[in-house]
Design a protein around this motif. Structure first.
Motif, PDB file in Angstrom:
ATOM      1  N   HIS A  81      27.803 -11.232 -14.050  1.00  0.00           N
ATOM      2  CA  HIS A  81      27.352 -12.299 -13.141  1.00  0.00           C
ATOM      3  C   HIS A  81      27.562 -11.845 -11.699  1.00  0.00           C
ATOM      4  O   HIS A  81      28.698 -11.791 -11.213  1.00  0.00           O
ATOM      5  CB  HIS A  81      28.150 -13.586 -13.412  1.00  0.00           C
ATOM      6  CG  HIS A  81      27.720 -14.763 -12.604  1.00  0.00           C
ATOM      7  ND1 HIS A  81      27.271 -15.939 -13.156  1.00  0.00           N
ATOM      8  CD2 HIS A  81      27.655 -14.961 -11.272  1.00  0.00           C
ATOM      9  CE1 HIS A  81      26.959 -16.803 -12.208  1.00  0.00           C
ATOM     10  NE2 HIS A  81      27.190 -16.219 -11.033  1.00  0.00           N
ATOM     11  N   HIS A  94      25.381 -11.634  -7.584  1.00  0.00           N
ATOM     12  CA  HIS A  94      24.207 -11.933  -6.748  1.00  0.00           C
ATOM     13  C   HIS A  94      24.063 -10.809  -5.729  1.00  0.00           C
ATOM     14  O   HIS A  94      24.838 -10.759  -4.756  1.00  0.00           O
ATOM     15  CB  HIS A  94      24.406 -13.239  -5.982  1.00  0.00           C
ATOM     16  CG  HIS A  94      24.681 -14.441  -6.843  1.00  0.00           C
ATOM     17  ND1 HIS A  94      23.757 -15.446  -7.018  1.00  0.00           N
ATOM     18  CD2 HIS A  94      25.769 -14.819  -7.572  1.00  0.00           C
ATOM     19  CE1 HIS A  94      24.265 -16.397  -7.805  1.00  0.00           C
ATOM     20  NE2 HIS A  94      25.486 -16.030  -8.151  1.00  0.00           N
ATOM     21  N   HIS A  96      24.277 -21.174 -13.712  1.00  0.00           N
ATOM     22  CA  HIS A  96      25.655 -21.580 -13.451  1.00  0.00           C
ATOM     23  C   HIS A  96      25.974 -22.852 -14.232  1.00  0.00           C
ATOM     24  O   HIS A  96      25.091 -23.681 -14.459  1.00  0.00           O
ATOM     25  CB  HIS A  96      25.852 -21.838 -11.955  1.00  0.00           C
ATOM     26  CG  HIS A  96      25.677 -20.614 -11.099  1.00  0.00           C
ATOM     27  ND1 HIS A  96      24.448 -20.179 -10.687  1.00  0.00           N
ATOM     28  CD2 HIS A  96      26.579 -19.730 -10.604  1.00  0.00           C
ATOM     29  CE1 HIS A  96      24.595 -19.080  -9.961  1.00  0.00           C
ATOM     30  NE2 HIS A  96      25.877 -18.781  -9.892  1.00  0.00           N
ATOM     31  N   ASP A 133      30.679 -12.199  -9.535  1.00  0.00           N
ATOM     32  CA  ASP A 133      30.071 -13.281  -8.756  1.00  0.00           C
ATOM     33  C   ASP A 133      30.104 -13.022  -7.249  1.00  0.00           C
ATOM     34  O   ASP A 133      30.233 -13.956  -6.459  1.00  0.00           O
ATOM     35  CB  ASP A 133      30.691 -14.642  -9.085  1.00  0.00           C
ATOM     36  CG  ASP A 133      29.867 -15.794  -8.517  1.00  0.00           C
ATOM     37  OD1 ASP A 133      28.636 -15.651  -8.439  1.00  0.00           O
ATOM     38  OD2 ASP A 133      30.460 -16.807  -8.139  1.00  0.00           O
TER      39      ASP A 133
HETATM   40 ZN    ZN Z   1      27.010 -17.049  -9.207  1.00  0.00          ZN
END
Ligand code: ZN
Ligand code: GUN
Length: 460
Positions: free
Chosen positions: A77, A79, A232, A324
Motif C-alpha cells: 500500500h 501512493h 482504504h 502508505d
Molecule cells: Zn493510503
C-alpha cells in the motif's frame, strides 16, 4: 555463453506461516548459501558446500559477506504521487487529505511531472529493497502510464491503478462513474499482463466515490481476469462516521465495498485499524487481504492495527505490510517493521523477527496471491532479491557482533535498519541497484534496454 548468475552469502527464506506455526519451523536459514539464477528465476538455493559443484564452468559467485540475502520486500500500500508531501505537519486523515494530498495530486495532470516523480519513486523503492509494490497513482491516466513505464524499464513486478473519485474532492481531481470506468478499461488494455505489470482497480475510498462508481469498479473486476482491487478501509474514526452518513443503508464500512462486489481474492484494504469481528470474518471468507501500515497510522494518529486479531488462526485474514507513503514516513519496510513491533507491543503482543520478515516478503506475496512466484528463495521463484548489509552503519556493525542467532540479527536489522542497510537489489535476476557501485547506483536491466544504462536521479 552461460547466462547463469550466482550470489553467495547468508540467506533466509520461509517454509510456513509463523502466525500459524512455531516461528522456528517456518524460517529457513543458511549461514553460507549459494543462490543460482538463470533467466531471471531462481534455479537453486542451498548450502554453498552442496551447490558449488553444480555451477557451470566459469560462473564466479558474487560474494556478499556480512549480508543477508532475502526475497525482495513487498509494499502492499503506497501512493507514489505523495512523495512530494511526505512528512507534512499537523493533521489527521481528512484534514491532511484536503490540505496536502489533494493539492499535490493535482500536479499529476502534467505527464512530465508524473514521469519525474515516478522515476524518483521507483529508485527509492529499489533503494529500500522493495521489488513489488501495490501503488496508487492519481485520477489522471497519464500518472498511471508514467508509473508503469518506469516499472517496465526496471522490469519490476508492480501492481498499480488510476484513482477513481467522483465526489468530495476538488473538481480538478474528479472523474465520473462512466469516465473512471472508461479510463480504467483503457489502462487495463494497455498495461495489465504486459511484462510483469498488473492492473489494480483503485476507488480511493468510499467517501470519494458514489455508489454508481463503486458499482462500475465491481463491473471492471468482473469483466477482466486477474485484476487487483485496492482501497482504504476503517482508518480513522471521523472517516468511518462519514461513511456511515453517506451510506446509511449499509451494515458497515466494509459492507459498502461488499455490496459493489469489491471484496474478494486480490482485494487489498489499506489500514483496517477499527474493525469489528464480523469484518474480519467477511475478509476471511472472501479471501480478501488487509495492508498493515504502521508508520502511517502512527503519523496521522489513526490508531493501532490489531495484527494478531486479524490473523487469528480460527478465521485468519491475510495481512501484508504497507508503507502508505506519503502518510507513512518511510519507504523502507525495515522501518515499517520497526513500527509494527511497537504497535503490536502497545496492543500487548510481541511481533517476532520471523513473523516480521514473513509479513514483508512471503506474507505479502500470499496476500496478493503471488506466492507461487514471489516471497521465497526457491527454485522457480522470480529472482527478486534484497541484500541486507548487517554492517551498514557503525552502530549496526557494532550491535550485530553481539547477535548470537539469526532471529536476533533480523530483529536488530528491523529495529536499526533502513535504506542504508540495503546493499543491493535484484529484479528478475538483474542487479538494478548497487549501493556501493562507483558512479551511479541504479541501472536498467540489460533485458529491457538495448545497452546497460546508468541512471542519474530524475529529480536532481
Ligand atoms: Zn493510503
Ligand atoms: N484515505 C483516502 N485517501 C487516502 C490517502 O491518500 N492516504 C491515506 N492514508 N488514507 C486515505
Amino acid at each position: 555463453m552461460t547466462t547463469t548468475k550466482a550470489l553467495r552469502g547468508r540467506a533466509i527464506s520461509f517454509r510456513g506461516n509463523p502466525f500459524e506455526q512455531p516461528a522456528e519451523t517456518c524460517l529457513v536459514h543458511h549461514d553460507d548459501a549459494l543462490v543460482i539464477i538463470e533467466g531471471g528465476v531462481i534455479e537453486a538455493c542451498g548450502p554453498y558446500a552442496e551447490l558449488r559443484h553444480t555451477l557451470p564452468d566459469g560462473v564466479v559467485p558474487i560474494e556478499y559477506p556480512d549480508a543477508i540475502i532475502c526475497a525482495g520486500f513487498i509494499d502492499a500500500h503506497v501512493h507514489y504521487p505523495q512523495l512530494q508531501m511526505i512528512g507534512a505537519y499537523g493533521s489527521q486523515l481528512l484534514e491532511w487529505l484536503e490540505t496536502y494530498t489533494f493539492v499535490a495530486e493535482q500536479q499529476f495532470a502534467d505527464a512530465a511531472h508524473a514521469g519525474r516523480v515516478a522515476g524518483l519513486f521507483m529508485r527509492e523503492l529499489l533503494r529500500a529493497g522493495t521489488t513489488t509494490a501495490m501503488v496508487y497513482c492519481t485520477v489522471h491516466p497519464q500518472s498511471v502510464d508514467a508509473f508503469f513505464a518506469e516499472a517496465e524499464r526496471f522490469n519490476a513486478r508492480m501492481i498499480a491503478g488510476k484513482v477513481l473519485m467522483d465526489r468530495n474532492a476538488p473538481d480538478a481531481l474528479l472523474d465520473s462513474a462512466q469516465r473512471g470506468y472508461d479510463e480504467s478499461k483503457a489502462l487495463i488494455a494497455r498495461w495489465h499482463g504486459r511484462g510483469r505489470q498488473h492492473y489494480c482497480v483503485t476507488p480511493r475510498f468510499a467517501p470519494t466515490s458514489t455508489e454508481a462508481q463503486l458499482d462500475a469498479a465491481g463491473a471492471l473486476l468482473k469483466e477482466h481476469d486477474g485484476l487487483f482491487l485496492q482501497t482504504h478501509l476503517c482508518e480513522n474514526p471521523s472517516e468511518i462516521a462519514w461513511v456511515r452518513e453517506l451510506f446509511p443503508a449499509r451494515a458497515s464500512y466494509l459492507d459498502v465495498y461488499a455490496h459493489a462486489g469489491l471484496v474478494g481474492r486480490r482485494s487489498m484494504f489499506g489500514h483496517a485499524v477499527h474493525m469489528h469481528e464480523q469484518d474480519f470474518c467477511t475478509c476471511h471468507q472472501a479471501g480478501a487481504a488487509l495492508a498493515h501500515c504502521p508508520t502511517s497510522n502512527l503519523f496521522l494518529g489513526s490508531g493501532l492495527f490489531r495484527l494478531f486479531d486479524a490473523v487469528d488462526p480460527k478465521r485468519p485474514v491475510k495481512v501484508a505490510l504497507g508503507t502508505d507513503v506519503g502518510a507513512g514516513t518511510s519507504l523502507s519496510q525495515l522501518q515499517s517493521l520497526n513500527e509494527a513491533y511497537k504497535v503490536a507491543a502497545l496492543t500487548d503482543r510481541k511481533l517476532n523477527a520471523t513473523q516480521a520478515f514473513y509479513l514483508a516478503t512471503l506474507g505479502g506475496a500470499e496476500a496478493l496471491y503471488l506466492d507461487d512466484r514471489l516471497g521465497k528463495l526457491e527454485p522457480g521463484y522470480d529472482a527478486d532479491l534484497c541484500i541486507l548489509d548487517t554492517r551498514a552503519t557503525p552502530l549496526l556493525g557494532f550491535r550485530s557482533a553481539y547477535c548470537d542467532s539469526i532471529e536476533d540479527l533480523l530483529f536488530v536489522l528491523m529495529t536499526l535498519g533502513d535504506d542504508r542497510a540495503v546493499r543491493a537489489t535484484y529484479v528478475a535476476g538483474e542487479c538494478v541497484y548497487d549501493r556501493d557501485r562507483a558512479g551511479e547506483a541504479f541501472r536498467y536491466p540489460a533485458a529491457t534496454s538495448p545497452h546497460r544504462e546508468d541512471l542519474p536521479c530524475p529529480i536532481a
